[in-house]
Design a protein around this motif. Structure first.
Motif, PDB file in Angstrom:
ATOM      1  N   ARG A  14       0.885  -1.098   0.030  1.00 26.82           N
ATOM      2  CA  ARG A  14      -0.224  -0.173  -0.079  1.00 26.82           C
ATOM      3  C   ARG A  14       0.731   1.305  -0.113  1.00 26.82           C
ATOM      4  O   ARG A  14       2.028   1.144   0.592  1.00 26.82           O
ATOM      5  CB  ARG A  14      -0.941  -0.183   1.269  1.00 26.82           C
ATOM      6  N   LEU A  15       0.498   2.271  -0.520  1.00 23.93           N
ATOM      7  CA  LEU A  15       1.152   3.665  -0.513  1.00 23.93           C
ATOM      8  C   LEU A  15       0.785   4.165   1.075  1.00 23.93           C
ATOM      9  O   LEU A  15      -0.322   4.453   1.568  1.00 23.93           O
ATOM     10  CB  LEU A  15       0.472   4.639  -1.599  1.00 23.93           C
ATOM     11  N   PRO A  16       1.881   4.376   1.592  1.00 25.78           N
ATOM     12  CA  PRO A  16       1.626   5.018   2.995  1.00 25.78           C
ATOM     13  C   PRO A  16       1.157   6.224   2.779  1.00 25.78           C
ATOM     14  O   PRO A  16       1.284   6.986   1.862  1.00 25.78           O
ATOM     15  CB  PRO A  16       3.099   4.921   3.384  1.00 25.78           C
ATOM     16  N   ARG A  17       0.617   6.848   4.027  1.00 29.87           N
ATOM     17  CA  ARG A  17       0.196   8.187   4.242  1.00 29.87           C
ATOM     18  C   ARG A  17       1.528   9.156   3.831  1.00 29.87           C
ATOM     19  O   ARG A  17       2.603   8.728   4.285  1.00 29.87           O
ATOM     20  CB  ARG A  17      -0.053   8.613   5.485  1.00 29.87           C
ATOM     21  N   GLY A  18       1.166  10.073   3.234  1.00 31.39           N
ATOM     22  CA  GLY A  18       2.294  10.804   2.363  1.00 31.39           C
ATOM     23  C   GLY A  18       2.772  10.669   1.333  1.00 31.39           C
ATOM     24  O   GLY A  18       3.777  11.505   0.822  1.00 31.39           O
ATOM     25  N   VAL A  19       2.321   9.647   0.678  1.00 32.19           N
ATOM     26  CA  VAL A  19       2.601   9.212  -0.902  1.00 32.19           C
ATOM     27  C   VAL A  19       1.164   9.188  -1.534  1.00 32.19           C
ATOM     28  O   VAL A  19       0.220   8.381  -1.312  1.00 32.19           O
ATOM     29  CB  VAL A  19       3.534   7.841  -0.821  1.00 32.19           C
ATOM     30  N   CYS A  52      -2.567  -1.184  -5.339  1.00 26.71           N
ATOM     31  CA  CYS A  52      -1.894  -1.301  -4.102  1.00 26.71           C
ATOM     32  C   CYS A  52      -2.499  -0.551  -3.031  1.00 26.71           C
ATOM     33  O   CYS A  52      -2.286   0.588  -2.597  1.00 26.71           O
ATOM     34  CB  CYS A  52      -0.372  -0.614  -4.043  1.00 26.71           C
ATOM     35  N   ASP A  53      -3.717  -1.265  -2.381  1.00 25.29           N
ATOM     36  CA  ASP A  53      -4.792  -0.656  -1.462  1.00 25.29           C
ATOM     37  C   ASP A  53      -4.507  -1.257  -0.166  1.00 25.29           C
ATOM     38  O   ASP A  53      -5.332  -0.974   0.834  1.00 25.29           O
ATOM     39  CB  ASP A  53      -6.058  -0.818  -2.090  1.00 25.29           C
ATOM     40  N   GLY A  54      -3.558  -1.842   0.111  1.00 24.68           N
ATOM     41  CA  GLY A  54      -3.258  -2.384   1.267  1.00 24.68           C
ATOM     42  C   GLY A  54      -4.260  -3.632   1.676  1.00 24.68           C
ATOM     43  O   GLY A  54      -4.189  -4.185   2.806  1.00 24.68           O
ATOM     44  N   VAL A  80       6.034  -6.024 -11.542  1.00 26.96           N
ATOM     45  CA  VAL A  80       5.563  -5.628 -10.116  1.00 26.96           C
ATOM     46  C   VAL A  80       6.410  -5.603  -9.165  1.00 26.96           C
ATOM     47  O   VAL A  80       6.594  -4.764  -8.405  1.00 26.96           O
ATOM     48  CB  VAL A  80       4.022  -6.427  -9.763  1.00 26.96           C
ATOM     49  N   ARG A  81       7.454  -6.520  -8.928  1.00 30.71           N
ATOM     50  CA  ARG A  81       8.248  -6.886  -8.000  1.00 30.71           C
ATOM     51  C   ARG A  81       9.162  -5.838  -8.144  1.00 30.71           C
ATOM     52  O   ARG A  81       9.748  -4.979  -7.244  1.00 30.71           O
ATOM     53  CB  ARG A  81       9.009  -8.447  -7.972  1.00 30.71           C
ATOM     54  N   ALA A  82       9.865  -5.539  -9.289  1.00 34.02           N
ATOM     55  CA  ALA A  82      10.740  -4.345  -9.639  1.00 34.02           C
ATOM     56  C   ALA A  82      10.274  -2.887  -9.355  1.00 34.02           C
ATOM     57  O   ALA A  82      10.874  -2.470  -8.238  1.00 34.02           O
ATOM     58  CB  ALA A  82      11.031  -4.416 -10.830  1.00 34.02           C
ATOM     59  N   LEU A  83       8.986  -2.632  -9.422  1.00 37.31           N
ATOM     60  CA  LEU A  83       8.523  -1.464  -9.189  1.00 37.31           C
ATOM     61  C   LEU A  83       8.235  -1.375  -7.649  1.00 37.31           C
ATOM     62  O   LEU A  83       8.627  -0.335  -6.749  1.00 37.31           O
ATOM     63  CB  LEU A  83       6.928  -1.098  -9.864  1.00 37.31           C
ATOM     64  N   LEU A  84       7.630  -2.194  -6.985  1.00 36.66           N
ATOM     65  CA  LEU A  84       7.481  -2.276  -5.577  1.00 36.66           C
ATOM     66  C   LEU A  84       8.685  -2.100  -4.822  1.00 36.66           C
ATOM     67  O   LEU A  84       8.960  -1.348  -3.609  1.00 36.66           O
ATOM     68  CB  LEU A  84       6.903  -3.529  -5.263  1.00 36.66           C
ATOM     69  N   ARG A  91      10.938   4.479   0.482  1.00 34.18           N
ATOM     70  CA  ARG A  91      10.178   4.478   1.529  1.00 34.18           C
ATOM     71  C   ARG A  91       8.722   5.297   0.953  1.00 34.18           C
ATOM     72  O   ARG A  91       8.029   5.907   1.621  1.00 34.18           O
ATOM     73  CB  ARG A  91      10.541   5.682   2.681  1.00 34.18           C
ATOM     74  N   MET A  92       8.598   4.628  -0.247  1.00 33.86           N
ATOM     75  CA  MET A  92       7.257   5.170  -0.865  1.00 33.86           C
ATOM     76  C   MET A  92       6.361   4.069  -1.005  1.00 33.86           C
ATOM     77  O   MET A  92       5.107   4.275  -1.632  1.00 33.86           O
ATOM     78  CB  MET A  92       7.565   5.751  -2.534  1.00 33.86           C
ATOM     79  N   MET A  93       6.702   3.016  -0.556  1.00 35.11           N
ATOM     80  CA  MET A  93       5.466   1.827  -0.738  1.00 35.11           C
ATOM     81  C   MET A  93       5.694   0.975   0.888  1.00 35.11           C
ATOM     82  O   MET A  93       7.134   0.779   1.054  1.00 35.11           O
ATOM     83  CB  MET A  93       5.982   0.894  -1.918  1.00 35.11           C
ATOM     84  N   ASP A  94       4.654   0.560   1.265  1.00 32.26           N
ATOM     85  CA  ASP A  94       4.864  -0.165   2.503  1.00 32.26           C
ATOM     86  C   ASP A  94       4.152  -1.716   1.987  1.00 32.26           C
ATOM     87  O   ASP A  94       3.364  -1.700   1.336  1.00 32.26           O
ATOM     88  CB  ASP A  94       3.781   0.349   3.637  1.00 32.26           C
ATOM     89  N   LEU A  95       5.012  -2.732   2.278  1.00 31.38           N
ATOM     90  CA  LEU A  95       4.911  -4.031   2.008  1.00 31.38           C
ATOM     91  C   LEU A  95       4.519  -4.698   3.091  1.00 31.38           C
ATOM     92  O   LEU A  95       4.757  -4.786   4.164  1.00 31.38           O
ATOM     93  CB  LEU A  95       6.186  -4.453   1.295  1.00 31.38           C
TER      94      LEU A  95
END
Lengths: 95, 375
Positions: A14-19, A52-54, A80-84, A91-95
């Protein structure tokens, strides 16, 4: 943490808050906004990021994209793996 | 000088100095020496109009700054409006003046991100640099309130002689406080910074050691913390691409509404700045003399004019060229190709001399009235 370290099948990106993924009307393009960062998102990235909605797992996102675009699942998974992984390192994606 | 530039890109960022009021007195403050009194500040409505126009013009990030933006009682209204018009809204704060309730309120209203300044990891040193007792303890509390409210936190540390031995400790503190990003920014010498240069400048050896320590933490903090490292340019070979190019990426609005191409632009004599009270932001961006003064490459002299790096660094910083070479049209003397380069190195060595003899120098603290003499 990378996708593999997070357990590719079960992680829920998911995209964290702030992204924020934003369609910028003034430029006519999709942008990913983060603190002091602006990244242009191409059409493929947008399709990935919108999913990527969590809630959806990595595997579910890959399945969905492969079905939606009639694409090779292995190729989609690697895109998808490469981008994530790239975004997670920024720190622009939480896994 | 005012030849119409071919194509002006849309601005990406707008830094809004909502006020110059600030409880802290940091001696490297980027605000001008002549601070704006409260009576000159734009009112709420004028600021909201600025942000509406900014969004329409293509601004993506808005940085609510100051002074201390929390000194404005309409901060919540401003944040809500920025969020409404779709701006990515970043609060740049000392933390002083914020309460837990206020931060929660801002989070609900759509604030995207908080950048909190920290002066040192050592409490007494931190409070001394800020010129405000209790600042450090309060900031740690504010950091917790920010992350508790679910807001992403960046810790910002300006590095100079008094804290340079703890540059890497600042990175570790950022991790402890749950920040996702840290800015380790070596002091830049404009305005208050140049006034305090002899008290702030570390030795080249100290700077190199601190840079190496911070760089070494990148691997350890991978996927935990983004480190943005602004290294000192007095010891560099090439200049920085100041502001990403003059009038190319961003603009600053002063508390009274003057639109500037950068923080220090008002130090350059002969530039005409327009005010948001008299012109739309689009007019200012495209047509104001100050923004067009150093756009493109026509204004350049040698060695910049024929230099292949001119599209990379745009000749460096105009304000630094003025401060160190005496003319804003010269190459930034930080560049080794500048005829003034040797003088910069000499100045750096001279200013840093105190590093051996006087590790706790007196500061001319940033204060609202005419700046006081160093204590």
């Amino acid at each position: 943490m990378s996708v593999d370290e997070a357990d590719a099948g079960a992680c829920r990106p998911r995209l964290p808050r702030g992204v924020r993924l934003k369609h910028d009307e003034t430029r006519g393009e999709w942008l990913l906004l983060a603190p002091e960062r602006v990244i242009k998102a191409d059409a493929i990235a947008v399709e990935i990021l919108k999913r990527c909605d969590g809630i959806a797992t990595f595997d579910a996102i890959v399945d969905d994209l492969a079905a939606a675009f009639s694409a090779d699942r292995g190729q989609v998974a690697s895109d998808v793996r490469a981008l994530l992984d790239e975004l997670a390192a920024k720190r622009m994606m939480d896994l | 000088m005012n030849a119409a530039p071919r194509e002006i890109p849309k601005p990406v960022g707008l830094l809004a100095e909502l006020t110059h009021r600030c409880p802290l007195g940091c001696p490297y403050c980027s605000n001008p020496l002549a601070l704006e009194p409260r009576a000159n500040e734009l009112d709420t409505e004028a600021w909201l109009e600025v942000f509406s126009q900014a969004a329409a013009l293509g601004v993506l990030h808005v940085h609510l700054s100051g002074g201390e933006p929390a000194a404005r009682s309409d901060l919540a209204q401003i944040v809500a409006h920025c969020a409404n018009v779709g701006l990515y809204t970043n609060l740049i704060t000392s933390g002083i003046g914020l309460t837990e309730a206020r931060i929660q309120d801002l989070a609900v209203l759509g604030l995207d991100h908080v950048q909190l300044s920290i002066q040192d990891t050592d409490e007494s040193s931190a409070d001394r640099i800020a010129g405000y007792e209790g600042a450090f303890t309060r900031k740690l509390e504010v950091a917790r309130w920010v992350t508790d409210a679910g807001l992403p936190l960046t810790l910002n540390a300006v590095i100079h002689r008094a804290n340079i031995s703890r540059a890497s400790a600042m990175v570790r503190l950022a991790v402890e406080l749950g920040a996702r990003r840290v800015e380790i920014a070596h002091a830049q010498y404009y305005g208050w910074g140049i006034l305090n240069r002899d008290a702030l400048m570390p030795s080249a050896e100290e700077a190199e050691a601190a840079i190496a320590e911070v760089e070494a933490l990148r691997a350890e903090t991978k996927n935990v913390l983004v480190i943005d490292h602004v290294i000192p340019d007095y010891h560099a070979r090439y200049p920085k691409a100041c502001m990403g190019g003059w009038g190319k990426r961003g603009l600053n609005i002063t508390p009274s509404g003057r639109a500037l191409p950068c923080h220090a632009a008002e130090t350059i004599p002969g530039l005409e700045f327009w005010n948001v009270a008299d012109h739309s932001l689009a007019e200012i961006w495209e047509s104001s003399p100050a923004f067009n003064a150093f756009r493109g490459f026509d204004w350049m002299r040698e060695p910049c004019r024929s230099c292949e790096r001119k599209t990379i660094d745009y000749g460096g910083c105009r304000c630094q060229a003025l401060a160190l070479a005496g003319d804003a049209r010269e190459a930034d003397p930080v560049c080794h190709l500048s005829p003034h380069h040797a003088a910069v190195a000499e100045q750096a060595a001279l200013s840093a001399r105190g590093a051996e003899t006087n590790p706790h120098p007196a500061y001319a603290y940033r204060r609202m009235r005419q700046h006081a003499e160093a204590e």
